[in-house]
Design a protein around this motif. Structure first.
Motif, PDB file in Angstrom:
ATOM      1  N   MET A   1      24.783  12.477  75.564  1.00 19.29           N
ATOM      2  CA  MET A   1      25.313  13.510  74.689  1.00 19.29           C
ATOM      3  C   MET A   1      24.376  14.718  74.699  1.00 19.29           C
ATOM      4  N   GLU A   2      24.968  15.871  74.563  1.00 14.51           N
ATOM      5  CA  GLU A   2      24.192  17.101  74.490  1.00 14.51           C
ATOM      6  C   GLU A   2      23.713  17.317  73.055  1.00 14.51           C
ATOM      7  N   VAL A   3      22.483  17.788  72.900  1.00 18.62           N
ATOM      8  CA  VAL A   3      21.936  18.147  71.590  1.00 18.62           C
ATOM      9  C   VAL A   3      21.938  19.670  71.524  1.00 18.62           C
ATOM     10  N   ILE A   4      22.550  20.212  70.477  1.00 24.27           N
ATOM     11  CA  ILE A   4      22.621  21.666  70.303  1.00 24.27           C
ATOM     12  C   ILE A   4      22.074  22.055  68.935  1.00 24.27           C
ATOM     13  N   GLY A   5      21.567  23.271  68.874  1.00 24.77           N
ATOM     14  CA  GLY A   5      21.096  23.796  67.606  1.00 24.77           C
ATOM     15  C   GLY A   5      22.279  24.200  66.737  1.00 24.77           C
ATOM     16  N   ALA A   6      22.014  24.569  65.504  1.00 27.04           N
ATOM     17  CA  ALA A   6      23.062  25.016  64.578  1.00 27.04           C
ATOM     18  C   ALA A   6      23.787  26.236  65.124  1.00 27.04           C
ATOM     19  N   ASP A   7      23.120  26.966  66.022  1.00 29.85           N
ATOM     20  CA  ASP A   7      23.696  28.160  66.635  1.00 29.85           C
ATOM     21  C   ASP A   7      24.500  27.850  67.900  1.00 29.85           C
ATOM     22  N   GLY A   8      24.600  26.566  68.271  1.00 29.43           N
ATOM     23  CA  GLY A   8      25.368  26.154  69.437  1.00 29.43           C
ATOM     24  C   GLY A   8      24.615  26.211  70.751  1.00 29.43           C
ATOM     25  N   VAL A   9      23.339  26.544  70.721  1.00 22.92           N
ATOM     26  CA  VAL A   9      22.532  26.661  71.932  1.00 22.92           C
ATOM     27  C   VAL A   9      21.952  25.298  72.322  1.00 22.92           C
ATOM     28  N   HIS A  10      21.965  24.998  73.625  1.00 15.51           N
ATOM     29  CA  HIS A  10      21.474  23.729  74.168  1.00 15.51           C
ATOM     30  C   HIS A  10      19.996  23.517  73.836  1.00 15.51           C
ATOM     31  N   VAL A  11      19.688  22.322  73.307  1.00 13.83           N
ATOM     32  CA  VAL A  11      18.309  21.929  73.009  1.00 13.83           C
ATOM     33  C   VAL A  11      17.854  20.842  73.978  1.00 13.83           C
ATOM     34  N   GLY A  12      18.752  19.929  74.317  1.00 14.14           N
ATOM     35  CA  GLY A  12      18.403  18.831  75.202  1.00 14.14           C
ATOM     36  C   GLY A  12      19.585  17.898  75.388  1.00 14.14           C
ATOM     37  N   THR A  13      19.316  16.791  76.067  1.00  7.49           N
ATOM     38  CA  THR A  13      20.320  15.768  76.311  1.00  7.49           C
ATOM     39  C   THR A  13      19.755  14.438  75.844  1.00  7.49           C
ATOM     40  N   VAL A  14      20.541  13.680  75.097  1.00  8.46           N
ATOM     41  CA  VAL A  14      20.084  12.402  74.570  1.00  8.46           C
ATOM     42  C   VAL A  14      19.837  11.424  75.712  1.00  8.46           C
ATOM     43  N   ASP A  15      18.649  10.838  75.718  1.00 14.32           N
ATOM     44  CA  ASP A  15      18.354   9.725  76.617  1.00 14.32           C
ATOM     45  C   ASP A  15      18.750   8.447  75.880  1.00 14.32           C
ATOM     46  N   ARG A  16      18.217   8.299  74.665  1.00 16.28           N
ATOM     47  CA  ARG A  16      18.586   7.175  73.785  1.00 16.28           C
ATOM     48  C   ARG A  16      17.968   7.424  72.410  1.00 16.28           C
ATOM     49  N   VAL A  17      18.331   6.570  71.461  1.00 15.83           N
ATOM     50  CA  VAL A  17      17.759   6.621  70.120  1.00 15.83           C
ATOM     51  C   VAL A  17      16.706   5.526  70.028  1.00 15.83           C
ATOM     52  N   GLU A  18      15.517   5.895  69.592  1.00 17.60           N
ATOM     53  CA  GLU A  18      14.429   4.943  69.396  1.00 17.60           C
ATOM     54  C   GLU A  18      13.975   5.039  67.948  1.00 17.60           C
ATOM     55  N   GLY A  19      14.282   4.013  67.192  1.00 15.87           N
ATOM     56  CA  GLY A  19      13.913   4.020  65.785  1.00 15.87           C
ATOM     57  C   GLY A  19      14.627   5.129  65.045  1.00 15.87           C
ATOM     58  N   GLU A  20      13.869   6.027  64.467  1.00 20.54           N
ATOM     59  CA  GLU A  20      14.419   7.136  63.683  1.00 20.54           C
ATOM     60  C   GLU A  20      14.361   8.454  64.444  1.00 20.54           C
ATOM     61  N   ARG A  21      14.275   8.373  65.794  1.00 17.40           N
ATOM     62  CA  ARG A  21      14.161   9.592  66.595  1.00 17.40           C
ATOM     63  C   ARG A  21      15.124   9.552  67.783  1.00 17.40           C
ATOM     64  N   ILE A  22      15.574  10.730  68.183  1.00 15.65           N
ATOM     65  CA  ILE A  22      16.361  10.889  69.402  1.00 15.65           C
ATOM     66  C   ILE A  22      15.375  11.187  70.527  1.00 15.65           C
ATOM     67  N   LYS A  23      15.438  10.394  71.577  1.00 16.32           N
ATOM     68  CA  LYS A  23      14.611  10.627  72.757  1.00 16.32           C
ATOM     69  C   LYS A  23      15.419  11.495  73.709  1.00 16.32           C
ATOM     70  N   LEU A  24      14.873  12.653  74.066  1.00 14.20           N
ATOM     71  CA  LEU A  24      15.552  13.562  74.983  1.00 14.20           C
ATOM     72  C   LEU A  24      15.167  13.238  76.423  1.00 14.20           C
ATOM     73  N   LYS A  25      16.070  13.532  77.352  1.00 17.43           N
ATOM     74  CA  LYS A  25      15.802  13.285  78.772  1.00 17.43           C
ATOM     75  C   LYS A  25      14.660  14.164  79.265  1.00 17.43           C
ATOM     76  N   LYS A  26      13.874  13.621  80.180  1.00 14.74           N
ATOM     77  CA  LYS A  26      12.767  14.372  80.780  1.00 14.74           C
ATOM     78  C   LYS A  26      13.251  15.636  81.467  1.00 14.74           C
ATOM     79  N   SER A  27      14.457  15.578  82.024  1.00 11.69           N
ATOM     80  CA  SER A  27      14.975  16.726  82.782  1.00 11.69           C
ATOM     81  C   SER A  27      15.167  17.964  81.909  1.00 11.69           C
ATOM     82  N   ASP A  28      15.144  17.801  80.583  1.00 10.61           N
ATOM     83  CA  ASP A  28      15.283  18.943  79.676  1.00 10.61           C
ATOM     84  C   ASP A  28      13.942  19.550  79.274  1.00 10.61           C
ATOM     85  N   SER A  29      12.841  18.933  79.697  1.00 13.70           N
ATOM     86  CA  SER A  29      11.533  19.494  79.356  1.00 13.70           C
ATOM     87  C   SER A  29      11.178  20.584  80.366  1.00 13.70           C
ATOM     88  N   TYR A  30      10.358  21.512  79.937  1.00 14.01           N
ATOM     89  CA  TYR A  30      10.011  22.627  80.810  1.00 14.01           C
ATOM     90  C   TYR A  30       8.626  23.152  80.457  1.00 14.01           C
TER      91      TYR A  30
END
Length: 76
Positions: A1-30
């Motif tokens: 799933m895509e993660v977007i800000g309140a403004d609709g702009v791309h923040v990252g892509t969900v890799d998985r949920v770990e505990g109380e956090r969403i882990k984003l895919k490495k490919s979204d880091s820069y």
């Protein structure tokens, strides 16, 4: 799933949920944080709309709330 800000702009892509956090895919880091996972606390999730996770903060703010594995916020 895509993660977007309140403004609709791309923040990252969900890799998985770990505990109380969403882990984003490495490919979204820069920049100096490229090549490893970042996390967003589930408390920042405003809702799920179709195949998108919408955060309660705009994307430019949300990326400053991302955490690395250690749980410490990173400065992007």
């Amino acid at each position: 799933m895509e993660v977007i800000g309140a403004d609709g702009v791309h923040v990252g892509t969900v890799d998985r949920v770990e505990g109380e956090r969403i882990k984003l895919k490495k490919s979204d880091s820069y920049g100096r944080h490229e090549g490893h996972h970042h996390y967003i606390e589930l408390g920042f999730v405003a809702g799920v709309e179709g195949d998108k996770v919408r955060l309660s903060a705009n994307a430019d703010i949300a990326v400053t709330l991302e955490e690395e594995r250690s749980g410490k916020a990173v400065d992007l």
